[in-house]
Scaffold this motif. Structure first.
Motif, PDB file in Angstrom:
ATOM      1  N   ILE A   1       7.680   5.449  -8.405  1.00 15.42           N
ATOM      2  CA  ILE A   1       7.777   7.019  -9.181  1.00 15.42           C
ATOM      3  C   ILE A   1       6.409   6.965 -10.034  1.00 15.42           C
ATOM      4  O   ILE A   1       5.910   8.201 -10.359  1.00 15.42           O
ATOM      5  CB  ILE A   1       8.977   6.812 -10.694  1.00 15.42           C
ATOM      6  N   ASN A   2       5.564   5.887 -10.409  1.00 13.28           N
ATOM      7  CA  ASN A   2       4.630   5.972 -10.542  1.00 13.28           C
ATOM      8  C   ASN A   2       3.573   6.689  -9.986  1.00 13.28           C
ATOM      9  O   ASN A   2       2.282   6.665 -10.372  1.00 13.28           O
ATOM     10  CB  ASN A   2       4.109   4.522 -10.970  1.00 13.28           C
ATOM     11  N   SER A   3       3.608   6.088  -8.743  1.00 17.76           N
ATOM     12  CA  SER A   3       3.433   6.281  -7.692  1.00 17.76           C
ATOM     13  C   SER A   3       2.798   8.222  -7.694  1.00 17.76           C
ATOM     14  O   SER A   3       1.337   8.776  -6.795  1.00 17.76           O
ATOM     15  CB  SER A   3       2.650   5.982  -5.942  1.00 17.76           C
ATOM     16  N   ARG A   4       4.187   8.315  -7.715  1.00 18.28           N
ATOM     17  CA  ARG A   4       4.020  10.179  -6.898  1.00 18.28           C
ATOM     18  C   ARG A   4       3.698  10.843  -8.231  1.00 18.28           C
ATOM     19  O   ARG A   4       3.042  12.100  -8.702  1.00 18.28           O
ATOM     20  CB  ARG A   4       5.516  10.232  -6.597  1.00 18.28           C
ATOM     21  N   GLU A   5       4.340  10.490  -9.713  1.00 20.84           N
ATOM     22  CA  GLU A   5       3.670  10.993 -11.141  1.00 20.84           C
ATOM     23  C   GLU A   5       1.691  10.576 -10.840  1.00 20.84           C
ATOM     24  O   GLU A   5       1.018  11.801 -10.883  1.00 20.84           O
ATOM     25  CB  GLU A   5       3.788  10.273 -11.717  1.00 20.84           C
ATOM     26  N   ARG A   6       1.351  10.201 -11.090  1.00 21.93           N
ATOM     27  CA  ARG A   6      -0.153   9.995  -9.844  1.00 21.93           C
ATOM     28  C   ARG A   6      -0.463  10.610  -9.442  1.00 21.93           C
ATOM     29  O   ARG A   6      -2.001  12.221  -9.821  1.00 21.93           O
ATOM     30  CB  ARG A   6      -0.631   8.650 -10.055  1.00 21.93           C
ATOM     31  N   LEU A   7       0.028  11.113  -7.859  1.00 20.91           N
ATOM     32  CA  LEU A   7      -0.296  12.079  -6.751  1.00 20.91           C
ATOM     33  C   LEU A   7       0.167  13.659  -7.445  1.00 20.91           C
ATOM     34  O   LEU A   7      -0.759  14.520  -7.659  1.00 20.91           O
ATOM     35  CB  LEU A   7       0.346  12.259  -5.826  1.00 20.91           C
ATOM     36  N   CYS A   8       1.427  14.100  -8.348  1.00 21.89           N
ATOM     37  CA  CYS A   8       1.095  14.779  -8.703  1.00 21.89           C
ATOM     38  C   CYS A   8      -0.062  15.557  -9.856  1.00 21.89           C
ATOM     39  O   CYS A   8      -0.499  16.472  -9.927  1.00 21.89           O
ATOM     40  CB  CYS A   8       2.449  14.954 -10.105  1.00 21.89           C
TER      41      CYS A   8
ATOM     42  N   LEU B   1       1.027  -1.007  -0.417  1.00 23.24           N
ATOM     43  CA  LEU B   1       0.151   0.392  -0.074  1.00 23.24           C
ATOM     44  C   LEU B   1       0.767   1.432  -0.101  1.00 23.24           C
ATOM     45  O   LEU B   1       2.348   1.492   0.599  1.00 23.24           O
ATOM     46  CB  LEU B   1      -1.100   0.237   0.951  1.00 23.24           C
ATOM     47  N   ILE B   2       0.760   2.032  -0.916  1.00 20.26           N
ATOM     48  CA  ILE B   2       1.229   3.153  -0.892  1.00 20.26           C
ATOM     49  C   ILE B   2       0.329   4.313  -0.776  1.00 20.26           C
ATOM     50  O   ILE B   2      -0.828   4.650  -1.451  1.00 20.26           O
ATOM     51  CB  ILE B   2       1.987   3.919  -2.484  1.00 20.26           C
TER      52      ILE B   2
ATOM     53  N   PRO C   1      -7.884  11.114   0.439  1.00 18.77           N
ATOM     54  CA  PRO C   1      -6.698  10.228   0.368  1.00 18.77           C
ATOM     55  C   PRO C   1      -6.420   9.691  -0.876  1.00 18.77           C
ATOM     56  O   PRO C   1      -7.758   9.463  -1.624  1.00 18.77           O
ATOM     57  CB  PRO C   1      -7.935   9.101   1.585  1.00 18.77           C
ATOM     58  N   ARG C   2      -5.703   9.302  -1.313  1.00 17.19           N
ATOM     59  CA  ARG C   2      -5.289   9.081  -2.118  1.00 17.19           C
ATOM     60  C   ARG C   2      -4.809   7.292  -1.902  1.00 17.19           C
ATOM     61  O   ARG C   2      -3.782   7.095  -1.064  1.00 17.19           O
ATOM     62  CB  ARG C   2      -4.030   9.593  -3.484  1.00 17.19           C
ATOM     63  N   PHE C   3      -5.050   6.473  -3.112  1.00 14.63           N
ATOM     64  CA  PHE C   3      -4.340   4.628  -2.966  1.00 14.63           C
ATOM     65  C   PHE C   3      -3.991   4.032  -3.796  1.00 14.63           C
ATOM     66  O   PHE C   3      -4.239   4.066  -4.495  1.00 14.63           O
ATOM     67  CB  PHE C   3      -4.831   3.733  -1.585  1.00 14.63           C
ATOM     68  N   LEU C   4      -3.206   3.180  -4.062  1.00 10.42           N
ATOM     69  CA  LEU C   4      -2.184   2.083  -4.598  1.00 10.42           C
ATOM     70  C   LEU C   4      -1.916   1.060  -4.103  1.00 10.42           C
ATOM     71  O   LEU C   4      -1.068   1.138  -3.206  1.00 10.42           O
ATOM     72  CB  LEU C   4      -1.310   3.222  -5.141  1.00 10.42           C
ATOM     73  N   LEU C   5      -2.706   0.220  -4.314  1.00 15.28           N
ATOM     74  CA  LEU C   5      -2.533  -1.585  -3.630  1.00 15.28           C
ATOM     75  C   LEU C   5      -2.173  -1.991  -5.061  1.00 15.28           C
ATOM     76  O   LEU C   5      -2.465  -1.987  -6.553  1.00 15.28           O
ATOM     77  CB  LEU C   5      -4.060  -1.671  -3.647  1.00 15.28           C
ATOM     78  N   ARG C   6      -1.040  -2.591  -4.538  1.00 11.82           N
ATOM     79  CA  ARG C   6      -0.011  -3.259  -5.654  1.00 11.82           C
ATOM     80  C   ARG C   6       0.181  -5.101  -4.996  1.00 11.82           C
ATOM     81  O   ARG C   6       0.676  -4.666  -3.504  1.00 11.82           O
ATOM     82  CB  ARG C   6       0.979  -3.020  -5.659  1.00 11.82           C
ATOM     83  N   HIS C   7       0.030  -6.017  -5.930  1.00 14.31           N
ATOM     84  CA  HIS C   7       1.017  -7.218  -5.184  1.00 14.31           C
ATOM     85  C   HIS C   7       1.561  -6.956  -5.187  1.00 14.31           C
ATOM     86  O   HIS C   7       2.386  -8.148  -4.788  1.00 14.31           O
ATOM     87  CB  HIS C   7      -0.311  -7.991  -6.030  1.00 14.31           C
ATOM     88  N   GLU C   8       2.539  -6.422  -6.207  1.00  7.56           N
ATOM     89  CA  GLU C   8       4.173  -7.330  -6.574  1.00  7.56           C
ATOM     90  C   GLU C   8       4.800  -6.242  -5.699  1.00  7.56           C
ATOM     91  O   GLU C   8       4.185  -5.563  -4.836  1.00  7.56           O
ATOM     92  CB  GLU C   8       4.402  -6.635  -7.775  1.00  7.56           C
ATOM     93  N   THR C   9       6.198  -6.643  -5.900  1.00  7.67           N
ATOM     94  CA  THR C   9       6.574  -5.912  -4.520  1.00  7.67           C
ATOM     95  C   THR C   9       7.142  -4.052  -4.940  1.00  7.67           C
ATOM     96  O   THR C   9       6.687  -4.582  -6.003  1.00  7.67           O
ATOM     97  CB  THR C   9       8.727  -6.595  -4.569  1.00  7.67           C
ATOM     98  N   LEU C  10       7.307  -3.744  -3.959  1.00 10.03           N
ATOM     99  CA  LEU C  10       7.304  -1.848  -4.253  1.00 10.03           C
ATOM    100  C   LEU C  10       8.436  -2.000  -4.930  1.00 10.03           C
ATOM    101  O   LEU C  10       9.927  -2.163  -3.923  1.00 10.03           O
ATOM    102  CB  LEU C  10       6.799  -0.894  -2.704  1.00 10.03           C
ATOM    103  N   GLY C  11       8.983  -1.482  -5.802  1.00 13.12           N
ATOM    104  CA  GLY C  11       9.848  -0.950  -6.672  1.00 13.12           C
ATOM    105  C   GLY C  11      10.247   0.919  -7.086  1.00 13.12           C
ATOM    106  O   GLY C  11       9.321   1.049  -6.836  1.00 13.12           O
TER     107      GLY C  11
END
Length: 90
Positions: free
Chosen positions: A39-46, A14-15, A24-34
Protein backbone atom coordinates in the motif's frame (compact mmCIF):
# COMPACT_ATOMS: atom_id res chain seq x y z
CA UNK A 1 38.53 -8.96 -4.08
CA UNK A 2 36.59 -10.10 -1.01
CA UNK A 3 34.08 -12.88 -1.40
CA UNK A 4 31.00 -13.44 0.70
CA UNK A 5 30.07 -16.79 2.09
CA UNK A 6 26.54 -18.04 1.53
CA UNK A 7 25.57 -16.97 5.04
CA UNK A 8 26.37 -13.34 4.20
CA UNK A 9 23.83 -13.06 1.40
CA UNK A 10 20.90 -10.76 1.88
CA UNK A 11 17.46 -10.76 0.40
CA UNK A 12 16.03 -7.63 -1.20
CA UNK A 13 12.43 -7.29 -2.38
CA UNK A 14 11.72 -5.03 -5.33
CA UNK A 15 8.52 -3.26 -6.31
CA UNK A 16 8.75 -1.43 -9.62
CA UNK A 17 6.52 0.70 -11.81
CA UNK A 18 6.74 2.87 -14.91
CA UNK A 19 4.98 6.25 -14.98
CA UNK A 20 2.99 7.65 -17.91
CA UNK A 21 6.09 9.60 -18.92
CA UNK A 22 8.16 6.40 -19.00
CA UNK A 23 10.04 7.16 -15.78
CA UNK A 24 10.87 4.02 -13.79
CA UNK A 25 10.03 3.99 -10.08
CA UNK A 26 11.57 1.47 -7.69
CA UNK A 27 11.11 0.57 -4.05
CA UNK A 28 13.70 -1.75 -2.48
CA UNK A 29 13.06 -3.37 0.90
CA UNK A 30 14.97 -5.82 3.05
CA UNK A 31 11.90 -6.97 4.95
CA UNK A 32 9.24 -9.31 3.63
CA UNK A 33 6.73 -7.71 1.32
CA UNK A 34 3.43 -7.34 3.18
CA UNK A 35 0.17 -5.50 2.56
CA UNK A 36 1.37 -2.38 4.41
CA UNK A 37 4.52 -2.06 2.26
CA UNK A 38 2.51 -2.75 -0.89
CA UNK A 39 0.00 0.00 0.00
CA UNK A 40 2.83 2.40 0.84
CA UNK A 41 4.43 1.81 -2.56
CA UNK A 42 1.12 2.41 -4.35
CA UNK A 43 0.45 5.60 -2.36
CA UNK A 44 3.89 6.91 -3.31
CA UNK A 45 3.19 6.02 -6.93
CA UNK A 46 -0.13 7.95 -6.83
CA UNK A 47 1.61 10.96 -5.27
CA UNK A 48 4.29 11.26 -7.95
CA UNK A 49 2.50 9.91 -11.04
CA UNK A 50 0.50 13.04 -11.86
CA UNK A 51 -2.20 10.97 -13.58
CA UNK A 52 -4.24 8.01 -12.43
CA UNK A 53 -1.74 5.14 -12.28
CA UNK A 54 -2.63 1.69 -13.58
CA UNK A 55 -0.18 -0.62 -11.83
CA UNK A 56 0.01 -4.20 -13.04
CA UNK A 57 0.48 -6.69 -10.23
CA UNK A 58 1.30 -10.35 -10.29
CA UNK A 59 -0.92 -12.88 -8.59
CA UNK A 60 0.97 -13.10 -5.32
CA UNK A 61 -1.19 -13.14 -2.21
CA UNK A 62 -0.19 -9.59 -1.13
CA UNK A 63 -2.10 -7.63 -3.84
CA UNK A 64 -5.19 -9.75 -3.07
CA UNK A 65 -5.01 -9.19 0.71
CA UNK A 66 -8.11 -7.86 2.47
CA UNK A 67 -6.20 -4.78 3.65
CA UNK A 68 -5.18 -3.92 0.07
CA UNK A 69 -8.71 -4.54 -1.26
CA UNK A 70 -10.20 -2.28 1.43
CA UNK A 71 -7.60 0.43 0.72
CA UNK A 72 -8.33 0.30 -3.01
CA UNK A 73 -12.09 0.67 -2.36
CA UNK A 74 -11.61 3.96 -0.48
CA UNK A 75 -13.00 6.83 -2.58
CA UNK A 76 -9.96 9.09 -2.13
CA UNK A 77 -7.68 6.45 -3.65
CA UNK A 78 -7.83 7.00 -7.39
CA UNK A 79 -6.07 3.80 -8.37
CA UNK A 80 -7.02 0.64 -10.18
CA UNK A 81 -4.93 -2.49 -9.77
CA UNK A 82 -4.60 -4.68 -12.85
CA UNK A 83 -3.61 -8.29 -12.28
CA UNK A 84 -1.56 -10.30 -14.73
CA UNK A 85 -3.09 -13.62 -15.77
CA UNK A 86 -2.31 -16.52 -13.48
CA UNK A 87 -1.05 -18.50 -16.47
CA UNK A 88 0.45 -16.70 -19.40
CA UNK A 89 2.50 -18.77 -21.86
CA UNK A 90 5.15 -16.86 -23.73
Amino acid sequence: MPTLSRSKRSRINLISAVTHQGTPRFLLRHETLGADIFINSRERLCKYAGKKPLPISDNLCVPHAKLVTAWQAEPEEDIELIYSPSYSPV
